[in-house]
Design a protein around this motif. Structure first.
Motif, mmCIF file in Angstrom:
data_model
loop_
_atom_site.group_PDB
_atom_site.id
_atom_site.type_symbol
_atom_site.label_atom_id
_atom_site.label_comp_id
_atom_site.label_asym_id
_atom_site.label_seq_id
_atom_site.Cartn_x
_atom_site.Cartn_y
_atom_site.Cartn_z
ATOM 1 N N LEU A 16 90.659 -87.674 -17.967
ATOM 2 C CA LEU A 16 90.791 -86.265 -18.307
ATOM 3 C C LEU A 16 92.123 -86.044 -19.015
ATOM 4 O O LEU A 16 93.190 -86.283 -18.430
ATOM 5 C CB LEU A 16 90.714 -85.393 -17.056
ATOM 6 C CG LEU A 16 90.775 -83.876 -17.288
ATOM 7 C CD1 LEU A 16 89.528 -83.402 -18.030
ATOM 8 C CD2 LEU A 16 90.914 -83.124 -15.966
ATOM 9 N N GLY A 58 94.867 -81.863 -12.585
ATOM 10 C CA GLY A 58 94.137 -83.126 -12.563
ATOM 11 C C GLY A 58 94.178 -83.959 -13.819
ATOM 12 O O GLY A 58 93.432 -84.937 -13.932
ATOM 13 N N ALA A 59 95.039 -83.632 -14.776
ATOM 14 C CA ALA A 59 95.087 -84.387 -16.025
ATOM 15 C C ALA A 59 95.552 -85.820 -15.791
ATOM 16 O O ALA A 59 96.503 -86.065 -15.051
ATOM 17 C CB ALA A 59 96.020 -83.702 -17.019
ATOM 18 N N ASP A 60 94.875 -86.756 -16.452
ATOM 19 C CA ASP A 60 95.294 -88.153 -16.471
ATOM 20 C C ASP A 60 96.202 -88.444 -17.666
ATOM 21 O O ASP A 60 96.931 -89.442 -17.663
ATOM 22 C CB ASP A 60 94.073 -89.072 -16.572
ATOM 23 C CG ASP A 60 93.142 -88.937 -15.387
ATOM 24 O OD1 ASP A 60 93.616 -89.066 -14.242
ATOM 25 O OD2 ASP A 60 91.926 -88.696 -15.601
ATOM 26 N N ARG A 290 88.233 -81.071 -14.030
ATOM 27 C CA ARG A 290 88.529 -82.189 -13.137
ATOM 28 C C ARG A 290 87.491 -82.288 -12.021
ATOM 29 O O ARG A 290 86.998 -83.376 -11.694
ATOM 30 C CB ARG A 290 89.918 -81.994 -12.527
ATOM 31 C CG ARG A 290 90.351 -83.017 -11.491
ATOM 32 C CD ARG A 290 90.861 -84.282 -12.137
ATOM 33 N NE ARG A 290 89.883 -85.334 -12.232
ATOM 34 C CZ ARG A 290 90.101 -86.463 -12.914
ATOM 35 N NH1 ARG A 290 91.248 -86.669 -13.549
ATOM 36 N NH2 ARG A 290 89.179 -87.393 -12.962
ATOM 37 N N GLN A 291 87.176 -81.149 -11.438
ATOM 38 C CA GLN A 291 86.201 -81.126 -10.351
ATOM 39 C C GLN A 291 84.841 -81.605 -10.844
ATOM 40 O O GLN A 291 84.151 -82.385 -10.157
ATOM 41 C CB GLN A 291 86.100 -79.718 -9.769
ATOM 42 C CG GLN A 291 85.201 -79.603 -8.556
ATOM 43 C CD GLN A 291 85.225 -78.215 -7.941
ATOM 44 O OE1 GLN A 291 85.794 -77.280 -8.492
ATOM 45 N NE2 GLN A 291 84.595 -78.078 -6.779
ATOM 46 N N ASP A 294 84.918 -85.453 -11.460
ATOM 47 C CA ASP A 294 84.928 -86.232 -10.224
ATOM 48 C C ASP A 294 83.568 -86.230 -9.523
ATOM 49 O O ASP A 294 83.218 -87.199 -8.842
ATOM 50 C CB ASP A 294 85.993 -85.690 -9.270
ATOM 51 C CG ASP A 294 87.403 -85.985 -9.741
ATOM 52 O OD1 ASP A 294 87.566 -86.836 -10.643
ATOM 53 O OD2 ASP A 294 88.348 -85.360 -9.216
#
Length: 338
Positions: A16, A58-60, A290-291, A294
């Motif tokens: 993400l 939630g960023a990668d 993000r949710q 996942d």
């Protein structure tokens, strides 16, 4: 060169990327006409908060606040002599946030177009473009950027110049185009042809793809063409949060967190390995993305008709909902078969 993107994809499957820089900075006090890059020095806490909010959502991958960081863009704000320091500071701020995250977060150095036309359409030579991008990337590398993130590009020769600059500086790189003109970039590049732009260079890109454009449905249509053309490639989509709409004097984007969550599911099903948001994508949108990521298990590849049903109508005139990608892409495939 190391490949932090491949390593994290091997761990997580799909990554993400973050959301909008400009939209969120305006909400955080950026004045109209002000250069965001100057905030790296005048308001570093604001830029750190921008990155931190995306990491917490939630960023990668977080992109540095340096989109307009070439001398050609900074000269509009009389800052063309501060390229290295502004870009270095942009990367340092993002690096500090990533390092405190408690998990792996990739710092990608945002590199946007120069705003100039290259010869023969304009006055900027190819070598001058390479030099300008290399100057910016030297600053980003010095500040701790791991990847040059070349984005929102229209001209293949400008993409190639930026890629060459990254190689010269010693940074791995990705590049994305903006397919906002009848299914092509403004300079005529088709999504299916994005893979070949850097052919023959000493280092291949870590990923290619699309960002910005005219809405989530259209970027997903471009994604279908890109992944069909080269299914094994690491393909990136970083789409706008719906469509911009005027509310009085303000521009707001129509996309809801629920819409952007469904955009993520469809992007994964269509073969994207990196998904993020562009204009209008807030921290709340990214948290919903993000949710969704996942919780999602990759499903059947969507048709264009499915994308339109779930995300909304296409805005590019060349695209139509028959499941075959953009209209221009269909015509090109018919020519190749003929």
């Amino acid at each position: 060169m190391t490949n932090p993107i491949e390593a994290l994809i091997a761990e997580k499957g799909v990554l993400l990327a973050d959301g909008a820089t400009g939209t969120n900075l305006f909400a955080m006090g950026l004045a109209a006409g002000e250069a965001p890059e100057l905030l790296n020095e005048t308001a570093p806490d604001t830029i750190a908060a921008l990155h931190r909010n995306f990491v917490e959502a939630g960023a990668d991958i977080i992109l540095t606040n340096s989109f307009g960081g070439t001398r050609h863009r900074l000269k509009l704000h009389h800052a063309q002599d501060r390229v290295h320091e502004l870009n270095r500071r942009a990367a340092e701020i993002a690096r500090a946030v990533a390092d405190e995250a408690g998990r792996k977060v990739i710092v990608a150095g945002s590199v946007g177009p120069t705003g100039e036309l290259l010869v023969p359409l304009g006055a900027l030579t190819y070598e001058e473009a390479v030099e300008a991008f290399a100057e910016q990337m030297e600053g980003l590398k010095a500040g701790g950027a791991e990847v040059a993130w070349i984005e929102t590009m229209s001209a293949p020769d400008e993409i190639r110049a930026a890629a060459e600059a990254a190689i010269r500086v010693g940074l791995p790189y990705v590049y994305t185009g903006s397919f906002d003109t009848a299914g092509r970039t403004m300079m005529g590049l088709l999504p299916k042809d994005i893979h070949a732009v850097a052919d023959g260079l000493a280092q291949a890109p870590l990923g290619v793809g699309a960002n910005c454009g005219v809405g989530a449905s259209d970027i997903l249509a471009s994604l279908l063409d890109m992944t069909e053309a080269k299914p094994e490639a690491t393909v990136i989509v970083k789409g706008n949060c719906g469509i911009p709409e005027f509310h009085g004097s303000e521009i707001r984007y129509s996309g809801t967190p629920e819409l952007m969550a469904d955009y993520v599911r469809l992007a994964v099903d269509a073969g994207a390995r990196i998904v993020g948001g562009c204009c209008g994508t807030s921290f709340a949108h990214l948290a919903a993305m993000r949710q969704a990521l996942d919780a999602h298990s990759k499903a059947a590849r969507p048709t264009l008709e499915t994308i339109v049903e779930r995300i909304g109508p296409l805005r590019n005139k060349a695209a139509s909902p028959n499941g075959a990608g953009t209209g221009e892409g269909r015509r090109e495939r018919r020519r190749s078969r003929a």
